[in-house]
Design a protein around this motif. Structure first.
Motif, PDB file in Angstrom:
ATOM      1  N   GLU A 279       0.840  -1.206   0.000  1.00  0.00           N
ATOM      2  CA  GLU A 279       0.000   0.000   0.000  1.00  0.00           C
ATOM      3  C   GLU A 279       0.873   1.252   0.000  1.00  0.00           C
ATOM      4  N   LEU A 280       0.574   2.175  -0.909  1.00  0.00           N
ATOM      5  CA  LEU A 280       1.369   3.400  -1.004  1.00  0.00           C
ATOM      6  C   LEU A 280       1.054   4.308   0.187  1.00  0.00           C
ATOM      7  N   LYS A 281       2.047   4.508   1.077  1.00  0.00           N
ATOM      8  CA  LYS A 281       1.827   5.304   2.290  1.00  0.00           C
ATOM      9  C   LYS A 281       2.449   6.696   2.198  1.00  0.00           C
ATOM     10  N   GLN A 282       3.585   6.783   1.536  1.00  0.00           N
ATOM     11  CA  GLN A 282       4.231   8.097   1.367  1.00  0.00           C
ATOM     12  C   GLN A 282       4.474   8.302  -0.118  1.00  0.00           C
ATOM     13  N   ASP A 283       4.130   9.477  -0.607  1.00  0.00           N
ATOM     14  CA  ASP A 283       4.273   9.775  -2.027  1.00  0.00           C
ATOM     15  C   ASP A 283       4.462  11.280  -2.161  1.00  0.00           C
ATOM     16  N   GLY A 284       5.699  11.721  -1.932  1.00  0.00           N
ATOM     17  CA  GLY A 284       5.968  13.152  -1.933  1.00  0.00           C
ATOM     18  C   GLY A 284       6.994  13.505  -2.995  1.00  0.00           C
ATOM     19  N   ASN A 285       7.093  14.791  -3.280  1.00  0.00           N
ATOM     20  CA  ASN A 285       8.096  15.238  -4.248  1.00  0.00           C
ATOM     21  C   ASN A 285       9.081  16.171  -3.560  1.00  0.00           C
ATOM     22  N   SER A 286      10.381  15.956  -3.846  1.00  0.00           N
ATOM     23  CA  SER A 286      11.423  16.755  -3.191  1.00  0.00           C
ATOM     24  C   SER A 286      11.306  18.237  -3.549  1.00  0.00           C
ATOM     25  N   GLY A 287      10.528  18.558  -4.593  1.00  0.00           N
ATOM     26  CA  GLY A 287      10.281  19.963  -4.924  1.00  0.00           C
ATOM     27  C   GLY A 287       9.528  20.698  -3.814  1.00  0.00           C
ATOM     28  N   ASP A 288       8.918  19.938  -2.903  1.00  0.00           N
ATOM     29  CA  ASP A 288       8.177  20.556  -1.803  1.00  0.00           C
ATOM     30  C   ASP A 288       9.027  20.794  -0.556  1.00  0.00           C
ATOM     31  N   MET A 289      10.346  20.499  -0.635  1.00  0.00           N
ATOM     32  CA  MET A 289      11.209  20.782   0.528  1.00  0.00           C
ATOM     33  C   MET A 289      11.173  22.269   0.861  1.00  0.00           C
ATOM     34  N   LEU A 290      11.066  22.597   2.137  1.00  0.00           N
ATOM     35  CA  LEU A 290      11.112  24.002   2.556  1.00  0.00           C
ATOM     36  C   LEU A 290      12.515  24.563   2.335  1.00  0.00           C
ATOM     37  N   THR A 291      13.538  23.760   2.653  1.00  0.00           N
ATOM     38  CA  THR A 291      14.935  24.139   2.361  1.00  0.00           C
ATOM     39  C   THR A 291      15.493  23.091   1.395  1.00  0.00           C
TER      40      THR A 291
ATOM     41  N   THR B  56      17.256  14.476   4.180  1.00  0.00           N
ATOM     42  CA  THR B  56      16.699  15.763   3.754  1.00  0.00           C
ATOM     43  C   THR B  56      15.248  15.987   4.168  1.00  0.00           C
ATOM     44  N   GLY B  57      14.754  15.153   5.082  1.00  0.00           N
ATOM     45  CA  GLY B  57      13.396  15.359   5.595  1.00  0.00           C
ATOM     46  C   GLY B  57      12.388  14.442   4.921  1.00  0.00           C
ATOM     47  N   THR B  58      11.279  14.232   5.624  1.00  0.00           N
ATOM     48  CA  THR B  58      10.268  13.303   5.105  1.00  0.00           C
ATOM     49  C   THR B  58       9.032  14.043   4.629  1.00  0.00           C
ATOM     50  N   PRO B  59       8.468  13.581   3.503  1.00  0.00           N
ATOM     51  CA  PRO B  59       7.142  14.074   3.131  1.00  0.00           C
ATOM     52  C   PRO B  59       6.079  13.494   4.067  1.00  0.00           C
ATOM     53  N   ALA B  60       4.850  13.908   3.907  1.00  0.00           N
ATOM     54  CA  ALA B  60       3.760  13.455   4.787  1.00  0.00           C
ATOM     55  C   ALA B  60       3.478  11.968   4.584  1.00  0.00           C
ATOM     56  N   GLY B  61       2.713  11.414   5.523  1.00  0.00           N
ATOM     57  CA  GLY B  61       2.260  10.024   5.402  1.00  0.00           C
ATOM     58  C   GLY B  61       2.957   9.073   6.338  1.00  0.00           C
ATOM     59  N   VAL B  62       3.741   9.598   7.301  1.00  0.00           N
ATOM     60  CA  VAL B  62       4.479   8.721   8.210  1.00  0.00           C
ATOM     61  C   VAL B  62       3.509   7.890   9.038  1.00  0.00           C
ATOM     62  N   GLY B  63       3.997   6.743   9.518  1.00  0.00           N
ATOM     63  CA  GLY B  63       3.153   5.880  10.332  1.00  0.00           C
ATOM     64  C   GLY B  63       3.985   4.765  10.928  1.00  0.00           C
ATOM     65  N   PRO B  64       3.341   3.918  11.743  1.00  0.00           N
ATOM     66  CA  PRO B  64       4.079   2.849  12.428  1.00  0.00           C
ATOM     67  C   PRO B  64       4.452   1.697  11.503  1.00  0.00           C
TER      68      PRO B  64
END
Ligand code: ZN
Length: 223
Positions: free
Chosen positions: A155-167, A190-198
């Motif tokens: 199941e796809l839990k995290q699906d982010g793009n590095s273009g959204d990094m604040l820094t 370099t940080g995690t996009p949303a969708g973290v979980g156990p």
């Protein structure tokens, strides 16, 4: 000390890892999902080399310290010393790109945060940083346009793009190098996009960094 794989032009070599410098809350959506404010400057913390583990091996997690969360992050391998560097110097120092888990004992971290204590135990424990083999940075055409994905049991839990990094990556290395000299073998997460979980023993995981890195692994209980 374990040696880590570094693959350039199909040639597999190894490097001896140093410290891992991490940035917290580098994606606004992830800061929000944990009810943290979106920071105005990078939030830095360090994992020691003893936190490193091979992502390709089963990921061994503690099972007696509350929930252990996955955070999927683009990892940068440093090849030249960086201290108070410029962006061009930062770009030149990057010798590898990979994908990593910033494993976090979330319950313990919440307790420590409530008491305004440091997070180290929750983030820097042995095995808290499983990292893939690194590929040459040329495998990634643009650090700020990489899809970071984690599948848990298909199941796809995290699906982010590095273009959204604040820094973004290069300003982040510049910022880090004002506080901590980066040395060859050091790794930056370099940080995690949303969708973290156990995660739990028995889980299967697949981590992808666009088309550059694709690792399937599993989770076991740490002995
Ligand atoms: Zn993280």
């Amino acid at each position: 000390m374990i040696d880590y794989a570094h693959i350039i032009d199909g040639v597999r070599s190894t490097f001896t890892p140093g410290k891992i410098v991490c940035v917290g809350r580098n994606y606004a959506e992830h800061a929000k999902e944990l009810n943290n404010p979106v920071p105005t400057e990078p939030v830095l913390f360090i994992k020691p080399s003893t936190a490193l583990a091979r992502l390709e091996s089963p990921v061994a997690i503690p099972t007696t310290m509350g929930s252990c969360h996955f955070e999927t992050e683009m990892a940068i391998l440093i090849g030249q010393p960086l201290s108070c560097c410029s962006e061009p110097q930062a770009a030149e120092s990057i010798v590898g790109v990979g994908i990593a888990l910033d494993l976090t004992l979330r319950d313990l971290q919440s307790t420590l945060k409530e008491k305004s204590l440091p997070w180290e135990k929750a983030k820097a424990f042995d095995g808290a940083c499983p990292v893939s083999a690194f590929v040459a940075p040329q495998a990634v055409s643009d650090f700020q346009n990489q899809q970071i994905q984690l599948y848990q049991n298909g199941e796809l839990k995290q699906d982010g793009n590095s273009g959204d990094m604040l820094t973004p990556v290069l300003p982040l290395l510049v910022y880090i190098s004002q506080f901590f000299t980066l040395l060859p073998g050091d790794i930056v997460l370099t940080g995690t996009p949303a969708g973290v979980g156990p995660i739990n023993p028995g889980d299967s995981l697949q981590l992808r960094l666009s088309d550059a890195v694709d690792v399937s692994t599993s989770v076991i209980a740490k002995e």
